[in-house]
Design a protein around this motif. Structure first.
Motif, PDB file in Angstrom:
ATOM      1  N   VAL A 167       0.859  -1.185   0.000  1.00  0.00           N
ATOM      2  CA  VAL A 167       0.000   0.000   0.000  1.00  0.00           C
ATOM      3  C   VAL A 167       0.893   1.231   0.000  1.00  0.00           C
ATOM      4  O   VAL A 167       2.046   1.184   0.421  1.00  0.00           O
ATOM      5  N   ALA A 168       0.371   2.327  -0.503  1.00  0.00           N
ATOM      6  CA  ALA A 168       1.113   3.586  -0.535  1.00  0.00           C
ATOM      7  C   ALA A 168       0.157   4.733  -0.253  1.00  0.00           C
ATOM      8  O   ALA A 168      -1.006   4.703  -0.667  1.00  0.00           O
ATOM      9  N   THR A 169       0.663   5.739   0.453  1.00  0.00           N
ATOM     10  CA  THR A 169      -0.140   6.909   0.799  1.00  0.00           C
ATOM     11  C   THR A 169       0.650   8.173   0.495  1.00  0.00           C
ATOM     12  O   THR A 169       1.860   8.227   0.746  1.00  0.00           O
ATOM     13  N   ALA A 170      -0.032   9.182  -0.046  1.00  0.00           N
ATOM     14  CA  ALA A 170       0.571  10.497  -0.249  1.00  0.00           C
ATOM     15  C   ALA A 170      -0.091  11.484   0.701  1.00  0.00           C
ATOM     16  O   ALA A 170      -1.322  11.549   0.785  1.00  0.00           O
ATOM     17  N   ALA A 171       0.721  12.245   1.407  1.00  0.00           N
ATOM     18  CA  ALA A 171       0.179  13.279   2.287  1.00  0.00           C
ATOM     19  C   ALA A 171      -0.524  14.342   1.452  1.00  0.00           C
ATOM     20  O   ALA A 171      -0.217  14.549   0.274  1.00  0.00           O
TER      21      ALA A 171
END
Length: 330
Positions: A200-204
């Protein structure tokens, strides 16, 4: 070549100024000859402590006949171009991690280095610290029984707005910056037979690159589970844990320990907990020594090439598997 390896540096990045230039200066194997910079003032400030020449522009340093080896701490998006240029100019190369954003490109660069009998090394410093070899021996000696799972995390606090780590055109993002550490740790301790299961990946909010991520891998054959986390917008964390059938071990300050840090491996089993305290080591000096050895041999170290390409495969698969999650609301 003179007795000392004459090294030039492309740019004056923070890691060069803070860690690598002092390490080159302390090594009897190297002489800091030149620093190339697009900003003459910044280059002069970096070069002054070492009485190195300042060259305007990276190409001038690549072409300089008084430079035997090149250290490349440029943004990731520029690695492949300047590594190849340096190799074609007959220079040995130490490049910041990761070597490139492509397994195929990295393989091409290693093949070029081999043809020209030049050293090419990716600057993954933590593997040159003896604490990890001690962990491997403990695992091999069965101190925690049969390995069952591996957890590693490397996270760092938010950088100022505009930092290159947040710029996609320069190869920014948490996976490329901090994700390399837990990925390489898993390889280093568990071997090359790893498969990416999910990520999984998240961008602020307001950032165009991933700032947090996690990946789940397994070791082929015995199914050991591997859980990796990384990020650029977190409390600092630099640790891993190996859990076995009869015990577990943990290591803090795993990836960026200062030279005077006393490593502590914590062991936990049915009989209780104990600590193994090791002697401090300077992993930056260890990296510089390994590069000097490769330059003296005039060859790519086979173990470096294999590990770098395996790392590139895993990073590619994590990137391709990662499911984006919504950014948090400011």
């Amino acid at each position: 070549m003179t007795d000392a390896i004459r090294v030039g540096v492309l740019g004056s990045a923070e890691i060069a100024r803070r860690r690598m230039l002092p390490a080159f200066a302390r090594s009897a194997a190297f002489e800091i000859t030149a620093i190339a910079s697009r900003d003459p003032g910044r280059g002069a400030a970096a070069a002054a402590p070492y009485r190195a020449r300042v060259l305007h522009g990276y190409a001038r340093l690549i072409e300089d006949g008084d430079v035997d080896a090149v250290y490349i701490p440029l943004p990731l998006a520029l690695h492949a171009e300047w590594v190849e240029a340096a190799l074609r100019a007959g220079k040995h190369v130490l490049a910041e991690k990761p070597l490139s954003t492509s397994m195929e490109v990295s393989a091409h660069l290693f093949a070029l280095a081999r043809r020209r009998r030049l050293a090419l090394m990716e600057n993954v410093m933590f593997i040159h610290h003896g604490q990890h070899a001690r962990v491997r021996r403990l695992i091999e000696d069965g101190v925690i029984g049969e390995p069952r799972s591996f957890h590693a995390a490397f996270t760092v606090p938010r950088r100022p707005a505009g930092d290159i780590r947040y710029r996609p055109e320069l190869g920014g993002g948490a996976l490329w910056d901090t994700g390399v550490y837990p990925v390489r740790a898993a390889q280093h301790l568990l071997g090359a037979e790893l498969t990416v299961v999910g990520a999984v990946a998240t961008a602020a909010a307001g950032v165009d690159v991933d700032t947090a991520g996690a990946a789940l891998l397994r070791r082929d054959g015995d199914g050991v589970g591997v859980h990796l986390t990384y990020g650029l917008d977190h409390a600092y964390r630099s640790t891993y844990e190996v859990c076995g059938s009869t015990g577990r071990l943990t290591l803090d300050m795993a990836f960026t320990p200062p030279a005077d840090h006393v490593p502590v491996i914590r062991l936990h089993d049915r009989s209780g907990s104990r600590e193994l305290r090791l002697d401090p080591e300077d992993q930056v000096a260890g990296t510089v020594a390994a590069f000097a050895e490769a330059v003296r041999r005039g060859a790519v170290r086979a173990e470096d090439e294999k590990a770098t390409l395996e790392q590139a495969r895993l990073l590619r698969d994590i990137l391709g598997t990662a499911v984006p999650t919504p950014a948090p609301i400011d």
